[in-house]
Design a protein around this motif. Sequence first.
Motif, PDB file in Angstrom:
ATOM      1  N   ASP A 195      12.548  -3.982  -4.089  1.00  0.00           N
ATOM      2  CA  ASP A 195      11.999  -2.901  -3.271  1.00  0.00           C
ATOM      3  C   ASP A 195      10.663  -2.466  -3.870  1.00  0.00           C
ATOM      4  OD1 ASP A 195      11.387  -0.368  -2.169  1.00  0.00           O
ATOM      5  OD2 ASP A 195      13.498   0.064  -1.812  1.00  0.00           O
ATOM      6  N   ALA A 196       9.550  -2.785  -3.190  1.00  0.00           N
ATOM      7  CA  ALA A 196       8.214  -2.524  -3.745  1.00  0.00           C
ATOM      8  C   ALA A 196       7.971  -1.040  -3.973  1.00  0.00           C
ATOM      9  CB  ALA A 196       7.144  -3.097  -2.811  1.00  0.00           C
ATOM     10  N   ALA A 197       8.392  -0.195  -3.042  1.00  0.00           N
ATOM     11  CA  ALA A 197       8.176   1.244  -3.194  1.00  0.00           C
ATOM     12  C   ALA A 197       8.997   1.797  -4.355  1.00  0.00           C
ATOM     13  CB  ALA A 197       8.531   1.973  -1.895  1.00  0.00           C
ATOM     14  N   ASP A 220       0.852  -1.189   0.000  1.00  0.00           N
ATOM     15  CA  ASP A 220       0.000   0.000   0.000  1.00  0.00           C
ATOM     16  C   ASP A 220       0.884   1.233   0.000  1.00  0.00           C
ATOM     17  OD1 ASP A 220      -1.896   1.942   0.249  1.00  0.00           O
ATOM     18  OD2 ASP A 220      -2.711   1.256   2.167  1.00  0.00           O
ATOM     19  N   ILE A 221       1.012   1.885  -1.148  1.00  0.00           N
ATOM     20  CA  ILE A 221       1.879   3.051  -1.242  1.00  0.00           C
ATOM     21  C   ILE A 221       1.348   4.206  -0.404  1.00  0.00           C
ATOM     22  CG2 ILE A 221       0.727   3.969  -3.305  1.00  0.00           C
ATOM     23  CD1 ILE A 221       4.508   4.138  -2.426  1.00  0.00           C
ATOM     24  N   ARG A 222       0.061   4.253  -0.158  1.00  0.00           N
ATOM     25  CA  ARG A 222      -0.500   5.356   0.639  1.00  0.00           C
ATOM     26  C   ARG A 222      -0.030   5.293   2.094  1.00  0.00           C
ATOM     27  NH1 ARG A 222      -3.988   8.625  -1.584  1.00  0.00           N
ATOM     28  NH2 ARG A 222      -4.522   9.418   0.488  1.00  0.00           N
ATOM     29  N   GLN A 223       0.356   4.118   2.555  1.00  0.00           N
ATOM     30  CA  GLN A 223       0.805   3.960   3.932  1.00  0.00           C
ATOM     31  C   GLN A 223       2.328   3.885   4.044  1.00  0.00           C
ATOM     32  OE1 GLN A 223      -1.486   4.205   6.322  1.00  0.00           O
ATOM     33  NE2 GLN A 223      -3.001   4.390   4.680  1.00  0.00           N
ATOM     34  N   THR A 224       3.004   4.061   2.933  1.00  0.00           N
ATOM     35  CA  THR A 224       4.461   3.902   2.910  1.00  0.00           C
ATOM     36  C   THR A 224       5.155   5.217   3.237  1.00  0.00           C
ATOM     37  OG1 THR A 224       4.312   2.142   1.260  1.00  0.00           O
ATOM     38  CG2 THR A 224       6.426   3.259   1.480  1.00  0.00           C
ATOM     39  N   GLU A 225       6.042   5.192   4.243  1.00  0.00           N
ATOM     40  CA  GLU A 225       6.888   6.338   4.572  1.00  0.00           C
ATOM     41  C   GLU A 225       8.266   6.098   3.958  1.00  0.00           C
ATOM     42  OE1 GLU A 225       6.969   7.457   8.664  1.00  0.00           O
ATOM     43  OE2 GLU A 225       4.887   6.868   9.001  1.00  0.00           O
ATOM     44  N   ARG A 226       8.700   7.040   3.129  1.00  0.00           N
ATOM     45  CA  ARG A 226       9.942   6.799   2.390  1.00  0.00           C
ATOM     46  C   ARG A 226      10.520   8.118   1.894  1.00  0.00           C
ATOM     47  NH1 ARG A 226      11.550   2.142  -0.392  1.00  0.00           N
ATOM     48  NH2 ARG A 226      13.692   2.471  -1.097  1.00  0.00           N
ATOM     49  N   LEU A 227      11.824   8.186   1.794  1.00  0.00           N
ATOM     50  CA  LEU A 227      12.504   9.296   1.138  1.00  0.00           C
ATOM     51  C   LEU A 227      13.238   8.744  -0.067  1.00  0.00           C
ATOM     52  CD1 LEU A 227      13.674  12.174   0.891  1.00  0.00           C
ATOM     53  CD2 LEU A 227      15.534  11.442   2.406  1.00  0.00           C
ATOM     54  N   PHE A 228      12.933   9.267  -1.259  1.00  0.00           N
ATOM     55  CA  PHE A 228      13.630   8.890  -2.472  1.00  0.00           C
ATOM     56  C   PHE A 228      14.571  10.005  -2.887  1.00  0.00           C
ATOM     57  CE2 PHE A 228       9.942   6.011  -3.211  1.00  0.00           C
ATOM     58  CZ  PHE A 228      10.669   4.835  -3.289  1.00  0.00           C
ATOM     59  N   MET A 247       2.440  11.945  -6.714  1.00  0.00           N
ATOM     60  CA  MET A 247       2.876  11.491  -5.393  1.00  0.00           C
ATOM     61  C   MET A 247       2.024  12.092  -4.281  1.00  0.00           C
ATOM     62  SD  MET A 247       7.036  11.540  -5.881  1.00  0.00           S
ATOM     63  CE  MET A 247       7.332  11.160  -4.163  1.00  0.00           C
ATOM     64  N   ARG A 248       1.641  13.355  -4.412  1.00  0.00           N
ATOM     65  CA  ARG A 248       0.817  13.971  -3.368  1.00  0.00           C
ATOM     66  C   ARG A 248      -0.566  13.314  -3.323  1.00  0.00           C
ATOM     67  NH1 ARG A 248       3.320  14.469  -0.052  1.00  0.00           N
ATOM     68  NH2 ARG A 248       1.674  15.574   1.071  1.00  0.00           N
ATOM     69  N   GLN A 249      -1.041  12.858  -4.465  1.00  0.00           N
ATOM     70  CA  GLN A 249      -2.349  12.202  -4.506  1.00  0.00           C
ATOM     71  C   GLN A 249      -2.287  10.757  -4.010  1.00  0.00           C
ATOM     72  OE1 GLN A 249      -3.389  12.545  -8.628  1.00  0.00           O
ATOM     73  NE2 GLN A 249      -3.768  14.750  -8.529  1.00  0.00           N
ATOM     74  N   CYS A 250      -1.250  10.025  -4.434  1.00  0.00           N
ATOM     75  CA  CYS A 250      -1.212   8.580  -4.199  1.00  0.00           C
ATOM     76  C   CYS A 250      -0.252   8.143  -3.104  1.00  0.00           C
ATOM     77  CB  CYS A 250      -0.826   7.850  -5.492  1.00  0.00           C
ATOM     78  SG  CYS A 250      -1.903   8.184  -6.888  1.00  0.00           S
ATOM     79  N   ALA A 251       0.758   8.965  -2.807  1.00  0.00           N
ATOM     80  CA  ALA A 251       1.786   8.568  -1.841  1.00  0.00           C
ATOM     81  C   ALA A 251       2.112   9.742  -0.929  1.00  0.00           C
ATOM     82  CB  ALA A 251       3.031   8.090  -2.585  1.00  0.00           C
ATOM     83  N   PRO A 252       1.161  10.157  -0.084  1.00  0.00           N
ATOM     84  CA  PRO A 252       1.342  11.384   0.706  1.00  0.00           C
ATOM     85  C   PRO A 252       2.458  11.315   1.733  1.00  0.00           C
ATOM     86  CG  PRO A 252      -0.622  10.188   1.410  1.00  0.00           C
ATOM     87  CD  PRO A 252      -0.147   9.523   0.157  1.00  0.00           C
ATOM     88  N   LEU A 253       2.938  10.120   2.072  1.00  0.00           N
ATOM     89  CA  LEU A 253       3.998   9.989   3.072  1.00  0.00           C
ATOM     90  C   LEU A 253       5.374   9.788   2.437  1.00  0.00           C
ATOM     91  CD1 LEU A 253       2.169   7.672   5.649  1.00  0.00           C
ATOM     92  CD2 LEU A 253       2.256  10.171   5.565  1.00  0.00           C
ATOM     93  N   VAL A 254       5.418   9.804   1.112  1.00  0.00           N
ATOM     94  CA  VAL A 254       6.687   9.634   0.403  1.00  0.00           C
ATOM     95  C   VAL A 254       7.278  11.011   0.097  1.00  0.00           C
ATOM     96  CG1 VAL A 254       7.789   8.804  -1.711  1.00  0.00           C
ATOM     97  CG2 VAL A 254       6.042   7.416  -0.587  1.00  0.00           C
ATOM     98  N   ASP A 255       8.540  11.199   0.456  1.00  0.00           N
ATOM     99  CA  ASP A 255       9.242  12.460   0.216  1.00  0.00           C
ATOM    100  C   ASP A 255      10.261  12.280  -0.903  1.00  0.00           C
ATOM    101  OD1 ASP A 255       7.813  13.610   2.333  1.00  0.00           O
ATOM    102  OD2 ASP A 255       9.316  12.964   3.789  1.00  0.00           O
TER     103      ASP A 255
END
Length: 303
Positions: free
Chosen positions: A285-287, A91-99, A119-127
């Motif tokens: 790496d899924a993310a 679940d990308i919406r619950q993934t915390e990550r820095l790319f 990313m803001r729409q689908c992955a809000p916790l990904v930076d």
Amino acid sequence: MNNIAASDLNLLLVLEALLEERHVSRAALRLNRSQPAVSHALARLRDIFNDPLLVRGNDGMQPTARALELAEPLAEALALVRSMVEQPSFDIRQTERLFRLSLSDYGAAILLPTLVRRMRQCAPLVDLTVVSYGRERALAALMDGEIDLAVGVYPTLKQPNLRDLDSMLLFEESFACLVDAKSAPLPLDLAAYLSRPHVQVSVALQDSSEIDAALLRLGHKRRIAVQIPHWSAAPDLVRGTDLILTAARRSIEHLSDQDVLCLEVPFTLPIFPFVQTWHRRRDRDAAHHWLRGQIRDLLQRAT
């Protein structure tokens, strides 16, 4: 050989990383551990298997014969364990990550606005952190684990020392010329092209240029009057001057107006691939896989 206790299962993950990375610091970065912790784990592994496992060679750390024997059963054992414990869905919406990405400002202009919105729409916790490295530095940073992904033009990807990098074609691009409309010689032939000073966009002084390589094959050389690291500033240097900018077509063709003209290059230049490239350590790496898929979809849809 001492037995590996159940509590030592993590040592096998360290061994896997060391065999694939062949570098303690990169293995530590991959495992999100400190370098001393990985060095300590390697010492324990050497004691368990009664073998040095990795020894220093001319090209970094090299596996011993015993380590190479262990590689296949180790991969099979860890694959079985992962299949038992990994969650069935991602679940990308619950993934915390820095790319960390390397992009030229040309790449940033055509990709970042749509990617950030996605990313803001689908992955809000990904930076996202973006750097602009030259070609060789970007590839070295991928090898060292300093960045996660590089997007751009990388003609040296097939070199043997980069065999651990994978890549995906995003689109194929061609060159065009941008010149001031009032000073433009029409038609723009090779003689006129060579007689005028040029703007070159290059992040690193040593980055190779397909344009200059093609001219050299023809026995010619252009004069670089201005070299800058930013695509976005280059078109304004052409306006009102005798300078010529030779650049990726989609970065300049929309600028053609009454003041500047986008013209064909007066000699043969091959089209070039615009790719995303990453280290194979990220394949599972899924993310990271999700991010690569978004970049592919956004750029291929735009072509």
